[in-house]
Each structure stands twice: as C-alpha cells, then as structure tokens.
Design a protein around this motif. Structure first.
Motif, PDB file in Angstrom:
ATOM      1  N   LEU A  53     -51.110  66.057  42.355  1.00 25.55           N
ATOM      2  CA  LEU A  53     -51.181  67.211  41.450  1.00 25.55           C
ATOM      3  C   LEU A  53     -52.569  67.340  40.835  1.00 25.55           C
ATOM      4  O   LEU A  53     -53.120  68.439  40.733  1.00 25.55           O
ATOM      5  CB  LEU A  53     -50.135  67.086  40.345  1.00 25.55           C
ATOM      6  CG  LEU A  53     -48.684  67.316  40.746  1.00 25.55           C
ATOM      7  CD1 LEU A  53     -47.775  67.052  39.562  1.00 25.55           C
ATOM      8  CD2 LEU A  53     -48.498  68.720  41.255  1.00 25.55           C
ATOM      9  N   GLU A  54     -53.131  66.214  40.439  1.00 24.26           N
ATOM     10  CA  GLU A  54     -54.484  66.246  39.878  1.00 24.26           C
ATOM     11  C   GLU A  54     -55.509  66.603  40.949  1.00 24.26           C
ATOM     12  O   GLU A  54     -56.457  67.336  40.677  1.00 24.26           O
ATOM     13  CB  GLU A  54     -54.817  64.904  39.245  1.00 24.26           C
ATOM     14  CG  GLU A  54     -54.013  64.620  38.004  1.00 24.26           C
ATOM     15  CD  GLU A  54     -54.354  63.276  37.405  1.00 24.26           C
ATOM     16  OE1 GLU A  54     -55.410  62.717  37.739  1.00 24.26           O
ATOM     17  OE2 GLU A  54     -53.554  62.803  36.589  1.00 24.26           O
ATOM     18  N   GLU A  55     -55.314  66.078  42.149  1.00 19.04           N
ATOM     19  CA  GLU A  55     -56.235  66.410  43.231  1.00 19.04           C
ATOM     20  C   GLU A  55     -56.190  67.895  43.547  1.00 19.04           C
ATOM     21  O   GLU A  55     -57.227  68.523  43.782  1.00 19.04           O
ATOM     22  CB  GLU A  55     -55.895  65.584  44.465  1.00 19.04           C
ATOM     23  CG  GLU A  55     -56.190  64.106  44.301  1.00 19.04           C
ATOM     24  CD  GLU A  55     -55.636  63.262  45.443  1.00 19.04           C
ATOM     25  OE1 GLU A  55     -55.040  63.834  46.385  1.00 19.04           O
ATOM     26  OE2 GLU A  55     -55.800  62.034  45.386  1.00 19.04           O
ATOM     27  N   ALA A  56     -54.986  68.477  43.519  1.00 20.76           N
ATOM     28  CA  ALA A  56     -54.861  69.913  43.772  1.00 20.76           C
ATOM     29  C   ALA A  56     -55.543  70.716  42.664  1.00 20.76           C
ATOM     30  O   ALA A  56     -56.187  71.738  42.936  1.00 20.76           O
ATOM     31  CB  ALA A  56     -53.383  70.298  43.865  1.00 20.76           C
ATOM     32  N   ALA A  57     -55.415  70.258  41.429  1.00 17.74           N
ATOM     33  CA  ALA A  57     -56.081  70.947  40.318  1.00 17.74           C
ATOM     34  C   ALA A  57     -57.590  70.854  40.465  1.00 17.74           C
ATOM     35  O   ALA A  57     -58.312  71.824  40.176  1.00 17.74           O
ATOM     36  CB  ALA A  57     -55.634  70.351  38.991  1.00 17.74           C
ATOM     37  N   MET A  58     -58.099  69.719  40.920  1.00 19.61           N
ATOM     38  CA  MET A  58     -59.550  69.571  41.090  1.00 19.61           C
ATOM     39  C   MET A  58     -60.048  70.410  42.264  1.00 19.61           C
ATOM     40  O   MET A  58     -61.172  70.914  42.230  1.00 19.61           O
ATOM     41  CB  MET A  58     -59.910  68.104  41.244  1.00 19.61           C
ATOM     42  CG  MET A  58     -59.807  67.338  39.929  1.00 19.61           C
ATOM     43  SD  MET A  58     -60.455  65.690  39.982  1.00 19.61           S
ATOM     44  CE  MET A  58     -59.036  64.780  40.518  1.00 19.61           C
ATOM     45  N   VAL A  59     -59.223  70.568  43.308  1.00 19.25           N
ATOM     46  CA  VAL A  59     -59.597  71.456  44.407  1.00 19.25           C
ATOM     47  C   VAL A  59     -59.698  72.894  43.904  1.00 19.25           C
ATOM     48  O   VAL A  59     -60.569  73.658  44.329  1.00 19.25           O
ATOM     49  CB  VAL A  59     -58.573  71.339  45.566  1.00 19.25           C
ATOM     50  CG1 VAL A  59     -58.727  72.469  46.565  1.00 19.25           C
ATOM     51  CG2 VAL A  59     -58.720  69.997  46.264  1.00 19.25           C
ATOM     52  N   ASP A  60     -58.828  73.245  42.957  1.00 23.91           N
ATOM     53  CA  ASP A  60     -58.846  74.592  42.392  1.00 23.91           C
ATOM     54  C   ASP A  60     -59.947  74.798  41.361  1.00 23.91           C
ATOM     55  O   ASP A  60     -60.053  75.882  40.791  1.00 23.91           O
ATOM     56  CB  ASP A  60     -57.493  74.906  41.753  1.00 23.91           C
ATOM     57  CG  ASP A  60     -56.413  75.082  42.792  1.00 23.91           C
ATOM     58  OD1 ASP A  60     -56.757  75.344  43.960  1.00 23.91           O
ATOM     59  OD2 ASP A  60     -55.226  74.960  42.432  1.00 23.91           O
ATOM     60  N   GLY A  61     -60.740  73.774  41.071  1.00 25.24           N
ATOM     61  CA  GLY A  61     -61.888  73.954  40.202  1.00 25.24           C
ATOM     62  C   GLY A  61     -61.826  73.222  38.876  1.00 25.24           C
ATOM     63  O   GLY A  61     -62.748  73.335  38.073  1.00 25.24           O
ATOM     64  N   CYS A  62     -60.772  72.469  38.600  1.00 25.50           N
ATOM     65  CA  CYS A  62     -60.692  71.731  37.344  1.00 25.50           C
ATOM     66  C   CYS A  62     -61.535  70.458  37.419  1.00 25.50           C
ATOM     67  O   CYS A  62     -61.699  69.874  38.484  1.00 25.50           O
ATOM     68  CB  CYS A  62     -59.242  71.337  37.048  1.00 25.50           C
ATOM     69  SG  CYS A  62     -58.229  72.689  36.465  1.00 25.50           S
ATOM     70  N   THR A  63     -62.022  70.054  36.297  1.00 23.28           N
ATOM     71  CA  THR A  63     -62.640  68.733  36.206  1.00 23.28           C
ATOM     72  C   THR A  63     -61.530  67.720  35.967  1.00 23.28           C
ATOM     73  O   THR A  63     -60.352  68.072  35.854  1.00 23.28           O
ATOM     74  CB  THR A  63     -63.637  68.687  35.030  1.00 23.28           C
ATOM     75  OG1 THR A  63     -62.934  68.945  33.825  1.00 23.28           O
ATOM     76  CG2 THR A  63     -64.729  69.723  35.217  1.00 23.28           C
ATOM     77  N   ARG A  64     -61.883  66.449  35.862  1.00 22.64           N
ATOM     78  CA  ARG A  64     -60.868  65.433  35.579  1.00 22.64           C
ATOM     79  C   ARG A  64     -60.203  65.680  34.220  1.00 22.64           C
ATOM     80  O   ARG A  64     -59.006  65.557  34.077  1.00 22.64           O
ATOM     81  CB  ARG A  64     -61.469  64.026  35.599  1.00 22.64           C
ATOM     82  CG  ARG A  64     -61.605  63.490  36.981  1.00 22.64           C
ATOM     83  CD  ARG A  64     -61.451  61.973  36.950  1.00 22.64           C
ATOM     84  NE  ARG A  64     -61.532  61.453  38.290  1.00 22.64           N
ATOM     85  CZ  ARG A  64     -60.480  61.189  39.041  1.00 22.64           C
ATOM     86  NH1 ARG A  64     -59.275  61.406  38.577  1.00 22.64           N
ATOM     87  NH2 ARG A  64     -60.619  60.705  40.246  1.00 22.64           N
ATOM     88  N   VAL A  65     -61.012  66.030  33.242  1.00 25.68           N
ATOM     89  CA  VAL A  65     -60.465  66.306  31.909  1.00 25.68           C
ATOM     90  C   VAL A  65     -59.581  67.556  31.953  1.00 25.68           C
ATOM     91  O   VAL A  65     -58.516  67.605  31.355  1.00 25.68           O
ATOM     92  CB  VAL A  65     -61.593  66.449  30.866  1.00 25.68           C
ATOM     93  CG1 VAL A  65     -61.049  66.845  29.516  1.00 25.68           C
ATOM     94  CG2 VAL A  65     -62.403  65.160  30.774  1.00 25.68           C
ATOM     95  N   GLY A  66     -60.040  68.570  32.689  1.00 20.43           N
ATOM     96  CA  GLY A  66     -59.235  69.779  32.844  1.00 20.43           C
ATOM     97  C   GLY A  66     -57.919  69.503  33.533  1.00 20.43           C
ATOM     98  O   GLY A  66     -56.872  70.039  33.156  1.00 20.43           O
ATOM     99  N   ALA A  67     -57.944  68.648  34.543  1.00 21.37           N
ATOM    100  CA  ALA A  67     -56.706  68.269  35.229  1.00 21.37           C
ATOM    101  C   ALA A  67     -55.801  67.477  34.304  1.00 21.37           C
ATOM    102  O   ALA A  67     -54.588  67.661  34.320  1.00 21.37           O
ATOM    103  CB  ALA A  67     -57.033  67.458  36.486  1.00 21.37           C
TER     104      ALA A  67
END
Length: 146
Positions: A128-142
């Motif tokens: 889920l975090e990896e998908a969020a980072m693919v969509d442009g989130c940073t680690r903190v954003g994820a």
C-alpha cells in the motif's frame, strides 16, 4: 433530575444541551490548545508514531536489540522507579509543574506506545505504501495518507 436525564425520550437530545451547557467551536479549540493535560498524549503520539514506523519499515543494525531493550523496560515494576524519578524531577526543578508531570508520564508510556505502533504498522501491507509512493507520495505522505 437524574431520572429525567437517564430515561429521556428518543425525541430529546442526549448531548450537553440537556444540562444547559452550550459549547461553541471556539470553546473546544481553547480547551485543546490551553489545557496542559492534552500535551502529553500529543507528545506520545508525536514520538511513538515515527519510532514505530521506523522500527516496522526499516531494518537497520541494532533495531532488534533496541526493541528488546524497550520490551525489557516494560518488565521493570513501575513502583520501583518512583523514587529515582522523584529525585530526578526535584533535581531538574520540575517538581509540582506540568512539564515535570508530562515528562514522568511520557517516560512510563512511551515504550508501550512505541511497541503498539510497531505492531500496528506491521499489520499494514508495505504494498500500500509502495503504491502511494508510485502515485507521487513521499514516505511521510504515505505514512499520513495510508
């Protein structure tokens, strides 16, 4: 009075208006910003969340011994630490102050909160975090959004 509050018909409200108290948004904000009893949970949340996330998501040298140390601190009876904490608080001139109370309470609750956050973050799939980072989130954003 007690009976009328406890057995109010469903058509009446169950909130504070029944007691004649009206809270505005300003009153709620004032309570949360000016009351020291809300400082400690905010401090614990601000420290335990990144610590738990770091231990859960990153494998670094010494992470397991630190986690074992945190668990070990929970095995010490709290009552055996009262006198050393009292001596420390008096030496730091924090006796009978809110910061002294917050520091003492945080020292007792932070290890437990960190362990709970580690367990919580372990239940969230890393995909889920990896998908969020693919969509442009940073680690903190994820961390915040997922």
């Amino acid at each position: 009075m007690l009976q009328s509050i406890g057995f109010a018909p469903r058509t009446e409200g169950y909130g504070l208006e029944k007691l004649g108290v009206e809270l505005t948004e300003r009153d709620v904000v004032l309570v949360f910003t000016h009351d020291p009893k809300f400082d400690e949970p905010a401090l614990i949340g601000a420290l335990a969340t990144p610590a738990g996330y770091g231990f859960s998501r990153f494998k670094f040298p010494g992470s397991r011994p630190i986690q074992v140390f945190i668990i070990g601190t929970q095995m010490i009876p709290s009552i055996s630490l009262v006198i050393p904490y009292f001596i420390l608080i008096v030496a730091l001139h924090l006796y009978n102050t809110y910061p002294g109370l917050i520091v003492t309470y945080a020292a007792f609750t932070l290890p437990f909160a960190t362990l709970m956050m580690i367990s919580y973050f372990n239940t969230i799939p890393q995909e889920l975090e990896e998908a969020a980072m693919v969509d442009g989130c940073t680690r903190v954003g994820a961390l915040v959004r997922v």
